[in-house]
Design a protein around this motif. Structure first.
Motif, mmCIF file in Angstrom:
data_model
loop_
_atom_site.group_PDB
_atom_site.id
_atom_site.type_symbol
_atom_site.label_atom_id
_atom_site.label_comp_id
_atom_site.label_asym_id
_atom_site.label_seq_id
_atom_site.Cartn_x
_atom_site.Cartn_y
_atom_site.Cartn_z
ATOM 1 N N ALA A 1 -10.044 -6.082 11.183
ATOM 2 C CA ALA A 1 -9.936 -7.250 10.308
ATOM 3 C C ALA A 1 -8.508 -7.750 10.191
ATOM 4 C CB ALA A 1 -10.492 -6.910 8.927
ATOM 5 N N ILE A 2 -7.548 -6.857 9.989
ATOM 6 C CA ILE A 2 -6.167 -7.314 9.791
ATOM 7 C C ILE A 2 -5.602 -7.910 11.069
ATOM 8 C CG2 ILE A 2 -5.109 -5.068 10.293
ATOM 9 C CD1 ILE A 2 -3.918 -7.707 7.718
ATOM 10 N N ASN A 3 -5.937 -7.334 12.216
ATOM 11 C CA ASN A 3 -5.450 -7.892 13.476
ATOM 12 C C ASN A 3 -6.058 -9.259 13.740
ATOM 13 O OD1 ASN A 3 -3.621 -6.066 15.257
ATOM 14 N ND2 ASN A 3 -5.058 -4.643 14.294
ATOM 15 N N SER A 4 -7.338 -9.414 13.486
ATOM 16 C CA SER A 4 -7.988 -10.704 13.682
ATOM 17 C C SER A 4 -7.407 -11.756 12.743
ATOM 18 C CB SER A 4 -9.492 -10.564 13.459
ATOM 19 O OG SER A 4 -10.136 -11.815 13.557
ATOM 20 N N TRP A 5 -7.247 -11.409 11.468
ATOM 21 C CA TRP A 5 -6.759 -12.357 10.474
ATOM 22 C C TRP A 5 -5.303 -12.755 10.736
ATOM 23 C CZ3 TRP A 5 -8.164 -15.797 7.110
ATOM 24 C CH2 TRP A 5 -7.353 -16.146 6.035
ATOM 25 N N ALA A 6 -4.432 -11.776 10.941
ATOM 26 C CA ALA A 6 -3.001 -12.062 11.101
ATOM 27 C C ALA A 6 -2.712 -12.766 12.420
ATOM 28 C CB ALA A 6 -2.194 -10.768 10.994
ATOM 29 N N ASN B 1 0.835 -1.200 0.000
ATOM 30 C CA ASN B 1 0.000 0.000 0.000
ATOM 31 C C ASN B 1 0.870 1.251 0.000
ATOM 32 O OD1 ASN B 1 -2.459 -1.889 0.859
ATOM 33 N ND2 ASN B 1 -3.243 0.111 0.268
ATOM 34 N N GLY B 2 0.343 2.344 0.493
ATOM 35 C CA GLY B 2 1.014 3.614 0.269
ATOM 36 C C GLY B 2 1.391 4.362 1.518
ATOM 37 N N GLY B 3 0.891 5.555 1.649
ATOM 38 C CA GLY B 3 1.210 6.432 2.778
ATOM 39 C C GLY B 3 2.079 7.609 2.364
ATOM 40 N N PRO B 4 3.433 7.517 2.478
ATOM 41 C CA PRO B 4 4.171 6.374 3.015
ATOM 42 C C PRO B 4 3.821 6.145 4.496
ATOM 43 C CG PRO B 4 5.601 8.278 2.837
ATOM 44 C CD PRO B 4 4.316 8.668 2.181
ATOM 45 N N GLY B 5 3.872 4.907 4.907
ATOM 46 C CA GLY B 5 3.517 4.567 6.271
ATOM 47 C C GLY B 5 2.312 3.663 6.376
ATOM 48 N N SER B 6 1.692 3.350 5.253
ATOM 49 C CA SER B 6 0.486 2.533 5.280
ATOM 50 C C SER B 6 0.813 1.054 5.140
ATOM 51 C CB SER B 6 -0.450 2.957 4.145
ATOM 52 O OG SER B 6 -1.561 2.092 4.082
ATOM 53 N N GLY B 7 0.209 0.235 6.006
ATOM 54 C CA GLY B 7 0.345 -1.209 5.885
ATOM 55 C C GLY B 7 -0.492 -1.738 4.727
ATOM 56 N N THR B 8 -0.302 -3.014 4.395
ATOM 57 C CA THR B 8 -1.001 -3.612 3.251
ATOM 58 C C THR B 8 -2.436 -4.038 3.585
ATOM 59 O OG1 THR B 8 -0.100 -5.791 3.789
ATOM 60 C CG2 THR B 8 1.085 -4.481 2.149
ATOM 61 N N VAL B 9 -2.917 -3.644 4.757
ATOM 62 C CA VAL B 9 -4.259 -4.028 5.183
ATOM 63 C C VAL B 9 -5.312 -3.698 4.136
ATOM 64 C CG1 VAL B 9 -4.380 -1.848 6.479
ATOM 65 C CG2 VAL B 9 -6.048 -3.646 6.929
ATOM 66 N N TRP B 10 -5.167 -2.575 3.451
ATOM 67 C CA TRP B 10 -6.223 -2.107 2.553
ATOM 68 C C TRP B 10 -6.369 -3.004 1.329
ATOM 69 C CZ3 TRP B 10 -8.215 1.225 5.759
ATOM 70 C CH2 TRP B 10 -7.360 1.906 6.640
ATOM 71 N N LEU B 11 -5.271 -3.290 0.657
ATOM 72 C CA LEU B 11 -5.342 -4.169 -0.511
ATOM 73 C C LEU B 11 -5.597 -5.616 -0.115
ATOM 74 C CD1 LEU B 11 -2.530 -2.878 -2.933
ATOM 75 C CD2 LEU B 11 -5.012 -2.674 -3.212
ATOM 76 N N MET B 12 -5.012 -6.039 1.021
ATOM 77 C CA MET B 12 -5.151 -7.441 1.412
ATOM 78 C C MET B 12 -6.551 -7.753 1.936
ATOM 79 S SD MET B 12 -2.721 -10.006 3.606
ATOM 80 C CE MET B 12 -2.168 -8.785 4.755
ATOM 81 N N MET B 13 -7.079 -6.893 2.802
ATOM 82 C CA MET B 13 -8.383 -7.169 3.412
ATOM 83 C C MET B 13 -9.528 -6.470 2.676
ATOM 84 S SD MET B 13 -7.319 -9.219 5.698
ATOM 85 C CE MET B 13 -8.919 -9.612 6.395
ATOM 86 N N GLY B 14 -9.194 -5.790 1.564
ATOM 87 C CA GLY B 14 -10.237 -5.102 0.832
ATOM 88 C C GLY B 14 -10.405 -5.538 -0.604
ATOM 89 N N ALA B 15 -9.298 -6.011 -1.226
ATOM 90 C CA ALA B 15 -9.364 -6.248 -2.667
ATOM 91 C C ALA B 15 -8.871 -7.618 -3.093
ATOM 92 C CB ALA B 15 -8.567 -5.158 -3.405
ATOM 93 N N PHE B 16 -7.622 -7.961 -2.772
ATOM 94 C CA PHE B 16 -6.970 -9.090 -3.433
ATOM 95 C C PHE B 16 -6.609 -10.259 -2.527
ATOM 96 C CE2 PHE B 16 -5.403 -5.481 -6.285
ATOM 97 C CZ PHE B 16 -6.440 -5.648 -7.180
#
Length: 504
Positions: A385-390, A103-118
């Protein structure tokens, strides 16, 4: 605040000579301490979970591996633990494509693409521009995940997600356009080594600043070393490459031009403009912005009389703002003012990341919104979601907080050894990559209602000299920065990316 900073600066100035002296002539005690100091001992953790799901209409068994990759300095001292989450189809096939995403930010984790799209699971929050409310947030199967066409590796760069620096590692070596790209490129090379995937078709992609990172990482993989990693494709989602195109600073007329089509599509969405379709209105706005509007802005205060009035009328038609307001703004409306003004008569503001969203401020008198309703409307659901999943499903054990948007400042915006803060543009990296790799293609996905990375700014950046146009593919969506929030667009984005990967 200024007084406090002055005192600190004075203290540093007084201390500087002794610091320099200490560096030039270390004391015997310091030398003894350096000899006896123990090296950093960091044992990375890796967890693999065997799962299955239906993706792209195919039932697929896969291994989900979340683990840390350790980056070391030239003295082999561990400096950074980078967390990757890899989804690999089983049985493993080294000739299958592999796609690296961030993902982006800079500083953003991949939570958005992983738990939202792909990713194989996603968080189910409203896709119709309503906020995500309170927990629990459903984590559901994601049939739009890409595992039917590619293995996927999500990378959390230094300082994002669970990734972090180790010991006395200097943040300056990791927090910057080039430094960050070097670290991500090294993680990719190490992953290829460890998984025997050097000859697999390879795709690289990101969202938002992740598109900036994609260009910089591609440069590191393909141009900066003799250990080249050839790429088949670069996937840019909500693209920002030329930062001058969106710099809302006095005297920069380009930002008004590149934002105008997004203002038009947003005005149409909220009933402040009329047109047969968003596609048609967007194209009409593009042509007017780059033509009559650009010419008018460049005339500055020489724009007078009927010519000025004609521009003002058209600007009102595209933006949905009154001619009186536009005249008071000198025909130049920044996005932040637009968020507040467009629906002021309804007592509402609109979102920056997704201008379909509306919010209600403390009062209706200000000229800018209190906050971005398109961010506070989704952040809690994704974080949960990302905390629960990971942690709970994939078994990653840590006391660290997941950094959805981490603090990685101060960020070094220089590239190529030059101070480019005034004109940061990484699009030439993509141009060079396309010129030097005839098998490389670029996918560009943009939302019509995105002011963080406006679609016309992305088109502008990639249409410049030196960038081959015949291998760049554009797709557009009826949502904002994170177009996958809307179910229809999530499916369309996944199908578009699938087709892009299959066409290698």
């Amino acid at each position: 605040m200024k007084t406090g900073l002055s005192i600190i600066a004075l203290a540093l100035a007084v201390a500087a000579p002794s610091i320099l002296f200490a560096q030039d002539a270390p004391t015997e005690k310091a030398a003894d301490k350096a000899k006896t100091e123990k090296p950093v001992d960091y044992t990375p953790q890796t967890h693999t979970t065997k799962l299955s799901g239906t993706f792209g209409g195919q039932r697929i068994a896969y291994a989900a591996t979340i683990g840390e990759t350790i980056l070391k300095n030239k003295d082999e001292v561990p400096e950074a633990a980078i967390v990757t989450t890899a989804y690999i189809k089983e049985p493993r096939d080294p000739s299958r494509p592999v796609t690296f995403l961030f993902n982006g930010g800079p500083g953003s984790g991949t939570v958005w693409l992983m738990m939202g799209a792909f990713g194989p699971k996603r968080v189910a929050i409203p896709g119709d521009a309503r906020d995500d409310g309170a927990p629990p947030y459903p984590i559901v199967d994601n049939p739009d995940a890409l595992l039917d066409v590619t293995d996927v590796v999500f990378i959390d760069p230094p300082g994002t997600g669970f990734s972090h620096l180790i010991g006395k590692a200097d943040p300056k070596n990791y927090y910057g356009v080039t430094q960050d790209a070097k670290a991500v490129a090294e993680v990719i090379r190490l992953w290829l080594n460890d998984n025997g995937r050097w000859n697999s078709p390879k795709f690289l992609g990101g969202e938002s600043y992740g598109t900036t990172r994609s260009a910089a990482v591609a440069n590191q993989l393909m141009n900066e070393t003799f250990n080249d990693v050839g790429l088949n494709g670069i996937i840019l989602i909500s693209t920002v490459l030329d930062f001058a195109a969106g710099a809302d600073t006095p005297g920069n007329e380009l930002s008004y031009i590149t934002n105008l089509p997004s203002m038009a599509t947003t005005a149409l969405y909220h009933g402040k403009a009329s047109a047969p379709s968003v596609e048609q209105f967007a194209e009409e706005a593009r042509q007017w912005a780059i033509g009559p509007y650009a010419a008018a802005l460049l005339k500055g205060q020489k724009l007078q009389g009927e010519e000025r009035a004609a521009v003002r009328r058209e600007l009102a038609r595209f933006t949905g703002l009154s001619e009186d307001y536009l005249e008071r703004a000198d025909l130049r409306v920044t996005p932040s003012r637009f968020y507040k003004e467009l629906l002021r008569d309804r007592g509402l503001t609109i979102g920056r990341l997704d201008s379909r969203y509306t919010g209600k401020d403390y009062d209706n008198a200000g000229e800018e919104p209190d906050n971005d309703p398109s961010f506070y409307g989704i952040d809690a659901g994704y974080t949960a979601a990302i905390n629960s999943w990971a942690r709970d499903t994939l078994g990653f054990k840590t006391d660290r907080e997941y950094q959805s948007i981490g603090n990685v400042g101060p960020w070094d915006w220089r590239i190529g050894g030059r101070d480019t803060n005034a004109y940061l543009n990484v699009a030439p990296y993509i141009g060079q990559a396309l010129r030097e790799n005839s098998g490389l293609r670029v996918f560009v996905g943009q939302g019509y209602y995105d002011f963080a990375t406006p679609f016309f700014a992305a088109e502008y950046a990639l249409s410049r000299t030196g960038i081959p146009q015949d291998r760049i593919e554009y797709k557009y969506y009826g949502a904002g920065h994170m177009m996958y929030l809307r179910g229809e667009d999530r499916h369309k984005l996944a199908e578009d990316v699938r087709a892009f990967i299959r066409a290698r």
